[in-house]
Scaffold this motif. Structure first.
Motif, PDB file in Angstrom:
ATOM      1  N   GLU A   7       1.089  -2.903   0.820  1.00  0.00           N
ATOM      2  CA  GLU A   7       0.805  -1.641   0.455  1.00  0.00           C
ATOM      3  C   GLU A   7       2.236  -0.578   1.116  1.00  0.00           C
ATOM      4  O   GLU A   7       2.741  -0.889   2.022  1.00  0.00           O
ATOM      5  N   ASP A   8       2.608   0.198   0.409  1.00  0.00           N
ATOM      6  CA  ASP A   8       3.090   1.616   0.683  1.00  0.00           C
ATOM      7  C   ASP A   8       2.116   2.591   1.539  1.00  0.00           C
ATOM      8  O   ASP A   8       1.158   2.445   1.053  1.00  0.00           O
ATOM      9  N   TRP A  25       2.015   3.136  13.716  1.00  0.00           N
ATOM     10  CA  TRP A  25       1.439   2.983  13.634  1.00  0.00           C
ATOM     11  C   TRP A  25       1.140   2.034  12.392  1.00  0.00           C
ATOM     12  O   TRP A  25       0.871   1.373  11.998  1.00  0.00           O
ATOM     13  N   ALA A  26       1.836   3.369  11.048  1.00  0.00           N
ATOM     14  CA  ALA A  26       1.833   3.491  10.046  1.00  0.00           C
ATOM     15  C   ALA A  26       3.094   2.090   9.384  1.00  0.00           C
ATOM     16  O   ALA A  26       2.641   1.208   8.151  1.00  0.00           O
ATOM     17  N   LYS A  27       4.379   2.411  10.414  1.00  0.00           N
ATOM     18  CA  LYS A  27       5.412   0.997  10.149  1.00  0.00           C
ATOM     19  C   LYS A  27       4.498  -0.245  10.283  1.00  0.00           C
ATOM     20  O   LYS A  27       5.010  -1.364   9.952  1.00  0.00           O
ATOM     21  N   ASN A  32       5.728  -0.799   3.875  1.00  0.00           N
ATOM     22  CA  ASN A  32       7.003   0.578   3.088  1.00  0.00           C
ATOM     23  C   ASN A  32       6.211   1.775   3.560  1.00  0.00           C
ATOM     24  O   ASN A  32       5.097   1.969   3.472  1.00  0.00           O
ATOM     25  N   VAL A  33       6.949   2.184   4.520  1.00  0.00           N
ATOM     26  CA  VAL A  33       6.753   4.048   4.789  1.00  0.00           C
ATOM     27  C   VAL A  33       7.830   5.203   4.838  1.00  0.00           C
ATOM     28  O   VAL A  33       8.712   4.942   4.765  1.00  0.00           O
ATOM     29  N   TYR A  34       6.955   6.285   4.014  1.00  0.00           N
ATOM     30  CA  TYR A  34       7.807   7.435   3.268  1.00  0.00           C
ATOM     31  C   TYR A  34       7.318   9.003   4.647  1.00  0.00           C
ATOM     32  O   TYR A  34       5.962   8.395   4.843  1.00  0.00           O
ATOM     33  N   LEU A  57      15.436   7.474  13.404  1.00  0.00           N
ATOM     34  CA  LEU A  57      15.379   6.029  14.613  1.00  0.00           C
ATOM     35  C   LEU A  57      14.605   5.467  14.025  1.00  0.00           C
ATOM     36  O   LEU A  57      14.390   3.850  14.348  1.00  0.00           O
ATOM     37  N   ALA A  58      13.130   5.287  13.382  1.00  0.00           N
ATOM     38  CA  ALA A  58      12.403   4.868  12.883  1.00  0.00           C
ATOM     39  C   ALA A  58      12.729   3.864  11.651  1.00  0.00           C
ATOM     40  O   ALA A  58      12.853   2.905  10.887  1.00  0.00           O
ATOM     41  N   GLN A  59      14.156   4.615  11.069  1.00  0.00           N
ATOM     42  CA  GLN A  59      14.098   4.495   9.890  1.00  0.00           C
ATOM     43  C   GLN A  59      13.513   4.343   9.072  1.00  0.00           C
ATOM     44  O   GLN A  59      13.103   3.088   7.631  1.00  0.00           O
ATOM     45  N   VAL A  60      12.902   5.107   8.732  1.00  0.00           N
ATOM     46  CA  VAL A  60      11.990   5.195   7.777  1.00  0.00           C
ATOM     47  C   VAL A  60      12.208   6.476   6.491  1.00  0.00           C
ATOM     48  O   VAL A  60      13.595   7.472   6.996  1.00  0.00           O
TER      49      VAL A  60
END
Length: 227
Positions: A7-8, A25-27, A32-34, A57-60
């Protein structure tokens, strides 16, 4: 694999120590993280630009929402430059860095955006264990708002608060366990006066951050000596 790995999630993101730790933590825990950052008339726009930098940097995904109506509500030293910032918590009230309604509005806005994206997981870095006494950082408030949002949107949102019962030292530990200690130490902006990394050293946010860092580094050094 955890229960939400497919889930996202939407992270309420300021680019500070806590929200950056929550981001990583979410990544680790979601597909997918927004990220959602707020401009609310805070003292410095550097917060938003630094959040954008860390999201890159986190590519989100990164989104900024203008919520400057907050600065037109109750007076506080984070949005009113004419007020001298409390450096200590007053004995009989909250410090004037408390922005009334901020977390409730932020989470409500975030829920509306998450609803449009069909996301049910919201992540925020509030903490009851090591904070300045703000009522909207308490676990009871988050639980209550979670129920209200679910009723308002008719959607089973889950508000995740991975830092709720962690001291600042334990937040540093979590960042280290996630492999982003250096990112959190060197790239985040927690300081209320808009100074990156260790900050000004005397505002409430810097005092909490630096005291926690000192405690964690001492704890880590002691453990290394025992090995």
């Amino acid at each position: 694999m955890n229960d939400f790995a497919n889930e996202d999630a939407l992270v309420l993101f300021s680019g500070g120590q806590d929200s950056t730790t929550c981001l990583y933590w979410a990544k680790k825990n979601f597909r997918n993280v927004y990220t959602l950052c707020f401009f609310y008339g805070q003292r410095h726009s550097l917060e938003v630009e630094n959040a954008r930098h860390i999201a890159e940097l986190a590519q989100v995904s990164f989104q900024v929402l203008n919520a400057d109506v907050i600065s037109q509500l109750a007076p506080n030293s984070l949005t009113d430059l004419s007020l001298e910032m409390d450096e200590e918590k007053p004995m009989d009230s909250y410090p004037n860095t408390f922005v009334p309604g901020r977390n409730m509005l932020f989470l409500t806005f975030a829920a509306a955006i998450a609803y449009a994206k069909n996301i049910r997981h919201l992540v925020t870095g509030v903490s009851q264990a090591d904070y300045s006494g703000y009522p909207d950082c308490r676990d009871t408030f988050i639980r209550s708002l979670n129920v209200s949002l679910n009723l308002a949107f008719d959607k089973p949102f889950i508000i995740h608060t991975p830092l709720m019962w962690r001291t600042k030292a334990q937040v540093w530990q979590l960042a280290d366990e996630l492999g982003v200690f250096d990112v959190v130490r060197n790239e985040t902006l927690t300081c209320y006066n808009g100074i990156k990394a260790e900050g000004c050293g005397h505002c409430p946010a810097c005092k909490l951050r630096n005291k926690g860092l000192e405690e964690y580094l001492s704890f880590k050094e002691m453990n290394n000596k025992k090995r």
